[in-house]
Motif scaffolding. Structure first.
Motif, PDB file in Angstrom:
ATOM      1  N   THR A  82       3.392  -2.662   5.043  1.00 29.39           N
ATOM      2  CA  THR A  82       4.484  -2.183   4.199  1.00 29.39           C
ATOM      3  C   THR A  82       5.644  -3.159   4.270  1.00 29.39           C
ATOM      4  O   THR A  82       6.079  -3.520   5.358  1.00 29.39           O
ATOM      5  CB  THR A  82       4.954  -0.786   4.657  1.00 29.39           C
ATOM      6  N   GLN A  84       9.151  -3.111   3.885  1.00 27.26           N
ATOM      7  CA  GLN A  84      10.189  -2.102   3.837  1.00 27.26           C
ATOM      8  C   GLN A  84      11.450  -2.634   3.160  1.00 27.26           C
ATOM      9  O   GLN A  84      12.236  -1.867   2.616  1.00 27.26           O
ATOM     10  CB  GLN A  84      10.504  -1.624   5.243  1.00 27.26           C
ATOM     11  N   GLU A 111       8.406  -1.573  -0.990  1.00 31.58           N
ATOM     12  CA  GLU A 111       9.415  -0.558  -1.261  1.00 31.58           C
ATOM     13  C   GLU A 111      10.658  -1.229  -1.824  1.00 31.58           C
ATOM     14  O   GLU A 111      11.310  -2.018  -1.135  1.00 31.58           O
ATOM     15  CB  GLU A 111       9.747   0.220   0.007  1.00 31.58           C
ATOM     16  N   SER A 113      13.976  -0.742  -5.119  1.00 36.04           N
ATOM     17  CA  SER A 113      14.647   0.182  -6.031  1.00 36.04           C
ATOM     18  C   SER A 113      14.034   0.057  -7.423  1.00 36.04           C
ATOM     19  O   SER A 113      13.472  -0.979  -7.778  1.00 36.04           O
ATOM     20  CB  SER A 113      16.145  -0.129  -6.096  1.00 36.04           C
ATOM     21  N   GLU A 114      14.149   1.114  -8.200  1.00 40.27           N
ATOM     22  CA  GLU A 114      13.648   1.082  -9.572  1.00 40.27           C
ATOM     23  C   GLU A 114      14.364   0.030 -10.400  1.00 40.27           C
ATOM     24  O   GLU A 114      13.803  -0.499 -11.367  1.00 40.27           O
ATOM     25  CB  GLU A 114      13.827   2.454 -10.231  1.00 40.27           C
ATOM     26  N   LYS A 128       4.671   4.178  -7.464  1.00 45.24           N
ATOM     27  CA  LYS A 128       4.997   5.534  -7.014  1.00 45.24           C
ATOM     28  C   LYS A 128       6.503   5.603  -6.832  1.00 45.24           C
ATOM     29  O   LYS A 128       7.087   4.714  -6.217  1.00 45.24           O
ATOM     30  CB  LYS A 128       4.308   5.852  -5.685  1.00 45.24           C
ATOM     31  N   HIS A 129       7.111   6.642  -7.360  1.00 47.58           N
ATOM     32  CA  HIS A 129       8.560   6.805  -7.240  1.00 47.58           C
ATOM     33  C   HIS A 129       8.884   7.777  -6.122  1.00 47.58           C
ATOM     34  O   HIS A 129       8.272   8.825  -6.004  1.00 47.58           O
ATOM     35  CB  HIS A 129       9.148   7.312  -8.561  1.00 47.58           C
ATOM     36  N   LYS A 130       9.850   7.374  -5.300  1.00 47.14           N
ATOM     37  CA  LYS A 130      10.340   8.230  -4.230  1.00 47.14           C
ATOM     38  C   LYS A 130      11.837   8.415  -4.442  1.00 47.14           C
ATOM     39  O   LYS A 130      12.530   7.471  -4.795  1.00 47.14           O
ATOM     40  CB  LYS A 130      10.133   7.574  -2.861  1.00 47.14           C
ATOM     41  N   GLY A 131      12.312   9.605  -4.224  1.00 44.90           N
ATOM     42  CA  GLY A 131      13.739   9.858  -4.342  1.00 44.90           C
ATOM     43  C   GLY A 131      14.492   9.201  -3.202  1.00 44.90           C
ATOM     44  O   GLY A 131      14.025   9.169  -2.072  1.00 44.90           O
ATOM     45  N   ASN A 132      15.666   8.666  -3.521  1.00 40.82           N
ATOM     46  CA  ASN A 132      16.477   8.014  -2.509  1.00 40.82           C
ATOM     47  C   ASN A 132      17.913   7.970  -3.012  1.00 40.82           C
ATOM     48  O   ASN A 132      18.143   7.718  -4.183  1.00 40.82           O
ATOM     49  CB  ASN A 132      15.971   6.596  -2.233  1.00 40.82           C
TER      50      ASN A 132
END
Length: 170
Positions: A82, A84, A111, A113-114, A128-132
């Motif tokens: 990963t 990070q 990982e 940002s969009e 895959k989108h993760k909330g942050n």
């Protein structure tokens, strides 16, 4: 996955870190974004100790003139590599970093940002989108006075029933 990234040589990739260079590339990269932390050489020295203590590595990418063009923070957990954090000044540096990582594993997780919109470069890659959400309270006393409560943590501040402006764009 290996098939999602064009192959190229990973010349200029090193695990030897110059904290001054990391500060330089980070500052250049984050100038394009809002909501970033100010980092200095002491921050990167502490980060390198923390990453190493957790079994990770930081690699740096340099161009043919010896100028830093990117870095990545890598962790191998349960066989999954990963990234990070990945900072890069151009798509060539990003590709070199990813190519090096894909020599270590056939698949890596990146990982970001969009806002970086990496799907434009890697159209076949799985996204895959993760909330942050990152929050910084500049004046704690003023915040507490305006919102009428004393909070002990950022989580408590976020749980207020009063409106907060997050400066989000979607």
């Amino acid at each position: 996955k290996r098939a999602d990234v064009p192959q190229m040589a990973d010349h200029g990739i090193t695990y030897r870190l110059d904290y001054k260079h990391l500060v330089k590339v980070y500052s250049q990269f984050t100038a394009k974004f809002d909501g970033m932390m100010v980092r200095d050489e002491a921050y990167f020295r502490d980060l390198s100790y923390e990453v190493e203590a957790q079994g990770g590595k930081i690699l740096a990418c340099y161009d043919s003139q010896g100028e830093i063009t990117g870095y990545a923070v890598l962790y191998l957990v349960d066989g999954v590599l990963t990234l990070q954090e990945i900072v890069y000044l151009d798509s060539r540096s990003l590709m070199k970093i990813l190519n090096h990582c894909l020599q270590l594993r056939f698949e890596v997780v990146v990982e970001v940002s969009e806002a970086e919109q990496l799907e434009k470069l890697f159209s076949k890659a799985e996204v895959k989108h993760k909330g942050n959400l990152m929050v910084r309270v500049n004046q704690k006393d003023l915040f507490q006075r305006l919102y009428g409560f004393k909070h002990q943590s950022v989580q408590q501040a976020m749980e207020t029933d009063k409106p907060l402006w997050y400066n989000e764009t979607h």
